[in-house]
Design a protein around this motif. Structure first.
Motif, mmCIF file in Angstrom:
data_model
loop_
_atom_site.group_PDB
_atom_site.id
_atom_site.type_symbol
_atom_site.label_atom_id
_atom_site.label_comp_id
_atom_site.label_asym_id
_atom_site.label_seq_id
_atom_site.Cartn_x
_atom_site.Cartn_y
_atom_site.Cartn_z
ATOM 1 N N PRO A 88 -21.030 62.751 -6.158
ATOM 2 C CA PRO A 88 -20.187 62.493 -4.971
ATOM 3 C C PRO A 88 -19.672 61.058 -4.872
ATOM 4 C CG PRO A 88 -22.109 63.787 -4.388
ATOM 5 C CD PRO A 88 -22.305 63.363 -5.807
ATOM 6 N N GLU A 89 -20.539 60.074 -5.092
ATOM 7 C CA GLU A 89 -20.113 58.681 -4.944
ATOM 8 C C GLU A 89 -19.124 58.281 -6.027
ATOM 9 O OE1 GLU A 89 -22.056 54.189 -4.766
ATOM 10 O OE2 GLU A 89 -23.325 55.950 -4.475
ATOM 11 N N LYS B 174 -17.257 60.298 -7.755
ATOM 12 C CA LYS B 174 -16.035 61.077 -7.563
ATOM 13 C C LYS B 174 -15.133 60.395 -6.544
ATOM 14 C CE LYS B 174 -16.406 65.538 -7.123
ATOM 15 N NZ LYS B 174 -16.666 66.884 -6.530
ATOM 16 N N GLU B 175 -15.726 59.918 -5.432
ATOM 17 C CA GLU B 175 -14.924 59.252 -4.405
ATOM 18 C C GLU B 175 -14.295 57.975 -4.938
ATOM 19 O OE1 GLU B 175 -15.391 57.197 0.004
ATOM 20 O OE2 GLU B 175 -16.770 58.781 -0.621
ATOM 21 N N GLN B 176 -15.073 57.187 -5.682
ATOM 22 C CA GLN B 176 -14.539 55.954 -6.251
ATOM 23 C C GLN B 176 -13.384 56.252 -7.205
ATOM 24 O OE1 GLN B 176 -17.979 54.182 -8.073
ATOM 25 N NE2 GLN B 176 -18.696 53.229 -6.172
ATOM 26 N N TRP C 91 -7.917 64.666 -0.729
ATOM 27 C CA TRP C 91 -8.585 64.591 -2.029
ATOM 28 C C TRP C 91 -10.071 64.274 -1.867
ATOM 29 C CZ3 TRP C 91 -6.419 66.008 -6.544
ATOM 30 C CH2 TRP C 91 -5.020 66.130 -6.580
ATOM 31 N N LEU C 92 -10.396 63.376 -0.962
ATOM 32 C CA LEU C 92 -11.796 62.994 -0.771
ATOM 33 C C LEU C 92 -12.624 64.157 -0.228
ATOM 34 C CD1 LEU C 92 -11.393 59.382 0.683
ATOM 35 C CD2 LEU C 92 -11.861 60.072 -1.678
ATOM 36 N N HIS C 93 -12.003 65.039 0.555
ATOM 37 C CA HIS C 93 -12.708 66.210 1.082
ATOM 38 C C HIS C 93 -12.734 67.368 0.086
ATOM 39 C CE1 HIS C 93 -11.846 64.402 5.228
ATOM 40 N NE2 HIS C 93 -13.155 64.414 5.076
ATOM 41 N N LEU D 140 -11.417 58.945 -7.278
ATOM 42 C CA LEU D 140 -10.249 59.455 -6.566
ATOM 43 C C LEU D 140 -9.500 58.338 -5.847
ATOM 44 C CD1 LEU D 140 -11.663 62.795 -5.144
ATOM 45 C CD2 LEU D 140 -9.817 62.557 -6.808
ATOM 46 N N ARG D 141 -10.249 57.443 -5.212
ATOM 47 C CA ARG D 141 -9.590 56.316 -4.538
ATOM 48 C C ARG D 141 -8.815 55.470 -5.545
ATOM 49 N NH1 ARG D 141 -10.841 55.435 0.687
ATOM 50 N NH2 ARG D 141 -12.689 56.472 1.539
ATOM 51 N N PRO E 161 -7.332 61.427 2.175
ATOM 52 C CA PRO E 161 -8.455 62.173 2.765
ATOM 53 C C PRO E 161 -8.553 63.621 2.277
ATOM 54 C CG PRO E 161 -7.369 60.860 4.444
ATOM 55 C CD PRO E 161 -6.516 60.773 3.216
#
Length: 267
Positions: A75-76, A78-80, A246-248, A82-83, A244
């Motif tokens: 999760p972490e 993936k978020e980095q 993409w993050l979700h 995607l951002r 948001p």
């Protein structure tokens, strides 16, 4: 695969060449296209830049491989990722298109989907190979919002009401509508399978059109006609709205459904 070539007469071609995959693009491909535009812009020998393709599709949009890689991350991370990929790519690529100084010509040989369709709208002149070309912005179908400046370019070229319909319902912008909106400068009426000939004919037309013209006048005219300020504002707003999603994880889930045939692909 993104290729480029300097042609005689001050022409610079950027070619999407992955016909076996309907010229689908990675996020790195979009960044490479932007870098090549910058390279051509900085070259004093270049007068006009061409964005062209091969095969029967201009581009079918994003490649599925990228989304598989993202899904395997924690999760972490993936978020980095995607951002970094979604936000940075959109801002950088849109900024390059907004700042370019030389006429950017699109050789539209077939359908353009998603971010590729957004790139078509960012071009200054669009030529069609035949009546089978169309644009599709499947944002609502894939679970995210507008990207790459199309919230500005589409309404300015198609009108706000028609843009709303196509964007909200993810419907195709067909050739006839693009002609009515004056988006298509010329139709070359070539049959499928003649993409190389189409590209060559567009090159010849532009070479003939710029012959004898004052280069500095052409650059200054291009700057006066640009939507630079509006695009710079739009890229920040679009990124803030679409990230948001993409993050979700909604776009990743829907791309996976397309890949596994759980969701029907419009193509």
């Amino acid at each position: 695969m993104i290729e480029y070539e300097k042609l005689n007469g001050g022409l610079f071609t950027i070619t999407i060449n992955e016909p076996s995959k309907l010229n689908s693009l990675t996020l790195s491909d979009f960044t490479r296209i932007a870098k090549l535009i910058q390279q051509a812009d900085a070259d004093d020998e270049i007068v006009a830049i061409f964005l062209q393709s091969t095969g029967k599709f201009f581009s079918s949009g994003a490649q599925f491989d990228y989304f598989d890689e993202i899904e395997r991350m924690g999760p972490e991370k993936k978020e980095q990722r995607l951002r970094s990929d979604i936000a940075t790519m959109n801002v950088y690529v849109a900024d390059v298109f907004a700042q370019h100084r030389k006429p950017l010509v699109c050789c539209l040989n077939g359908p353009a989907i998603g971010l590729a369709a957004s790139m078509v709208l960012l071009c200054d002149i669009v030529y069609a190979m035949n009546e089978q070309v169309y644009l599709l912005f499947p944002f609502s179908s894939l679970g995210f919002a507008a990207e790459l400046g199309c919230s500005v370019t589409a309404p300015s070229k198609l009108g706000i009401n028609r843009t709303s319909e196509h964007f909200v319902f993810s419907t195709e912008i067909q050739y006839e509508e693009m002609v009515q909106a004056r988006l298509i400068a010329k139709n070359f009426h070539l049959p499928p399978g003649k993409t190389a000939e189409f590209n060559s004919q567009v090159h010849t037309l532009i070479q003939q059109s710029i012959a004898g013209k004052n280069r500095q006048a052409m650059l200054d005219i291009q700057q006066l006609l640009s939507q630079r300020d509006a695009l710079v504002r739009a890229q920040g707003r679009e990124t803030g709205v679409t990230l948001p999603f993409w993050l979700h994880g909604e776009p990743l889930k829907r791309f996976k459904q397309l890949q596994t045939k759980q969701r029907k692909h419009r193509l």
